[in-house]
Write an enzyme that holds these catalytic residues in place. Structure first.
Site, mmCIF file in Angstrom:
data_model
loop_
_atom_site.group_PDB
_atom_site.id
_atom_site.type_symbol
_atom_site.label_atom_id
_atom_site.label_comp_id
_atom_site.label_asym_id
_atom_site.label_seq_id
_atom_site.Cartn_x
_atom_site.Cartn_y
_atom_site.Cartn_z
ATOM 1 N N GLU A 1 62.030 -41.470 -54.937
ATOM 2 C CA GLU A 1 61.135 -42.583 -55.260
ATOM 3 C C GLU A 1 61.210 -42.936 -56.749
ATOM 4 O O GLU A 1 61.158 -44.111 -57.126
ATOM 5 C CB GLU A 1 59.696 -42.237 -54.865
ATOM 6 C CG GLU A 1 59.477 -41.991 -53.385
ATOM 7 C CD GLU A 1 59.853 -43.183 -52.514
ATOM 8 O OE1 GLU A 1 59.836 -44.323 -53.013
ATOM 9 O OE2 GLU A 1 60.185 -42.968 -51.332
ATOM 10 N N ASP B 1 69.283 -42.117 -53.499
ATOM 11 C CA ASP B 1 69.696 -40.750 -53.162
ATOM 12 C C ASP B 1 70.547 -40.159 -54.285
ATOM 13 O O ASP B 1 70.323 -39.020 -54.726
ATOM 14 C CB ASP B 1 70.500 -40.739 -51.867
ATOM 15 C CG ASP B 1 69.636 -40.899 -50.629
ATOM 16 O OD1 ASP B 1 68.403 -40.761 -50.749
ATOM 17 O OD2 ASP B 1 70.190 -41.167 -49.554
#
Length: 502
Positions: free
Chosen positions: A149, A215
């Site tokens: 995040e 990611d």
């Protein structure tokens, strides 16, 4: 009239704001796709200077949007106000931020919802659902989701999504933002889901590109923080495997952050590029999970029965399980058992701030405020301005009829650098100021509380009360209140005008 504040309810009842999280599930789904991140960052992976995305959402706009976002969020979902849980999640977040190499303001908070989800909103506000924390098998798995995040934010995905979106998609995004930020009754969750469906499908490839980038950057952050990079593909892979045959019941995290086999393989390959590292996992994580379970209203009462059954069979409970059991008993008002377990835990680990806080809390519930005061004074020398210990100390001071000292202590906590202030701090401050017969200060504290939770008109009323209770010769206080009143009235008027346009 001065609103009565029950300070004793603040520490152990952070979930008592109602249960509306599930009603807004569709709002969050749309938000996490179309508002997958925000704000500026200082990392090597950022778009080049001059990228048009930088002109669509400026840092100032992002900050204002973030503040409005949090005010509305507090009105519509249950955000956990427990000082210890908030201190933990922000401590872990700032450990990750240090590795990310960004000095942007971030705020990490926990949403009281059983769903497995996390989201990055505007202004660097990152929400973690309590269900995700409980589903994680280690602190590293939680850190992996938070790093992901954080990467959404540092990569400016919100601005880049707006830059790519067509005019019709921007209209949809604007409608969803308005509904969430303003709580518009005209825009139901069903309408939002219908309006967003087409644009979500059109943006799917771009969203997947965002997820892959988050990611990769997130794994870098994870490794630089001292965590095993395999935590990220392991957690997402475990969730996907568990829900692979349950398309209609996917956890929110898989819905808002689409996971594919190729994405998991990509993150595994990237994790394999790093040498083995010695992990720096905190010992606090199992206690944080225990605290979450014990403080839930009903969802985890089965856990209490399980612990009681094991105790009846003379099973040995771990320290985290004993802590959880003591919290259950404290919540239920069974002070005798809470007393026994809190004493045992503290005897084994006398310098644990969690066990000190537990023991002091039991003493306060037993009316032994002097014992709690002595314990907390000593502890705060070891852990200055520790949020949970400081709040308990302020409560003990109020019980001991020392409200001025309690107010001074709370103001010091509120003004602590890099300390995210909880609305409940202002509630307790108002109680202390009222007990100290400083009514103007009490009303001002209540105004801060209502402003934080988005009730601007009530905040204005409290400031007007503060003004009427301010001494005529206190010109500094008078001007301060008037300035804050002017600002809040402007915000309330802008909010009213925007709602009228919906």
């Amino acid at each position: 009239m001065m609103m009565p504040i029950d300070a004793d309810s603040i520490s152990m009842k952070p979930f008592a704001n109602g249960r509306r999280s599930r009603q807004l599930a569709a709002w969050f789904t749309a938000l996490c796709v179309l508002l997958s991140a925000s704000a500026t960052a200082q990392m090597s992976h950022l778009p080049e200077l001059g990228d048009p995305s930088a002109t669509i959402l400026s840092p100032q706009e992002d900050y204002r949007l973030g503040q409005a976002f949090m005010r509305n969020l507090r009105q519509n979902v249950d955000i956990i106000e427990d000082p210890e849980l908030n201190a933990y999640i922000n401590s872990l977040g700032y450990r990750l931020l240090a590795a990310a190499g960004t000095d942007l303001p971030f705020h990490f908070f926990i949403v009281d919802a059983p769903s497995i989800n996390a989201f990055a909103g505007p202004g660097g506000h990152i929400g973690i659902h309590s269900g995700l924390i409980l589903a994680a098998q280690s602190e590293g798995e939680l850190a992996a989701v938070m790093a992901h995040e954080i990467a959404h934010v540092t990569q400016r995905h919100l601005a880049r999504a707006f830059q790519k979106a067509s005019a019709s998609q921007l209209q949809t995004a604007a409608a969803i933002i308005a509904a969430i930020l303003l709580g518009s009754p005209q825009l139901s969750s069903a309408m939002i889901a219908t309006a967003a469906a087409g644009s979500i499908q059109q943006q799917l490839n771009f969203t997947r590109a965002h997820e892959q980038e988050a990611d990769r950057v997130g794994i870098d952050i994870l490794v630089n923080s001292g965590f095993d990079p395999y935590h990220m593909p392991a957690f997402f892979g475990r969730l996907q495997e568990a829900y692979r045959y349950m398309e209609s019941n996917l956890p929110e995290l898989l819905r808002t952050h689409p996971v594919t086999p190729s994405r998991i393989a990509d993150s595994q390959n990237r994790a394999g590029q790093y040498p083995d590292i010695t992990q720096r996992q905190s010992d606090s994580f199992p206690f944080i999970q225990a605290r979450l379970r014990a403080m839930a209203d009903q969802e985890h009462r089965y856990r209490l029965k399980e612990l009681e059954a094991r105790l009846s069979q003379s099973d040995t409970l771990s320290a985290a399980e004993q802590y959880e059991y003591a919290l259950f008993q404290l919540q239920l008002g069974n002070l005798e058992q809470a007393d026994t377990f809190s004493r045992t835990l503290l005897q084994k680990t006398p310098e644990s701030e969690q066990f000190i806080a537990l023991r002091a809390h039991v003493e306060l519930e037993q009316g032994e405020h002097e014992a709690a005061l002595q314990r907390l004074q000593k502890a705060l020398k070891l852990f200055p301005l520790h949020p949970q210990l400081t709040v308990l100390y302020a409560r003990a001071l109020i019980q001991a009829d020392r409200p001025k000292q309690a107010a001074d202590t709370l103001r010091e906590l509120i003004q602590k650098p890099q300390q995210f202030v909880l609305p409940s701090y202002y509630q307790l401050l108002a109680k202390a100021e009222s007990a100290a017969d400083r009514q103007s200060n009490a009303y001002m504290a209540l105004a801060d509380y209502y402003q934080m939770i988005g009730q601007l008109r009530t905040a204005i009323e409290q400031l007007e009360n503060a003004l009427s209770h301010t001494a005529a010769d206190n010109s500094f206080q008078t001007e301060r209140i008037k300035a804050q009143l002017t600002l809040l009235k402007r915000q309330a008027l802008a909010q009213q005008e925007t709602q009228a346009q919906q």
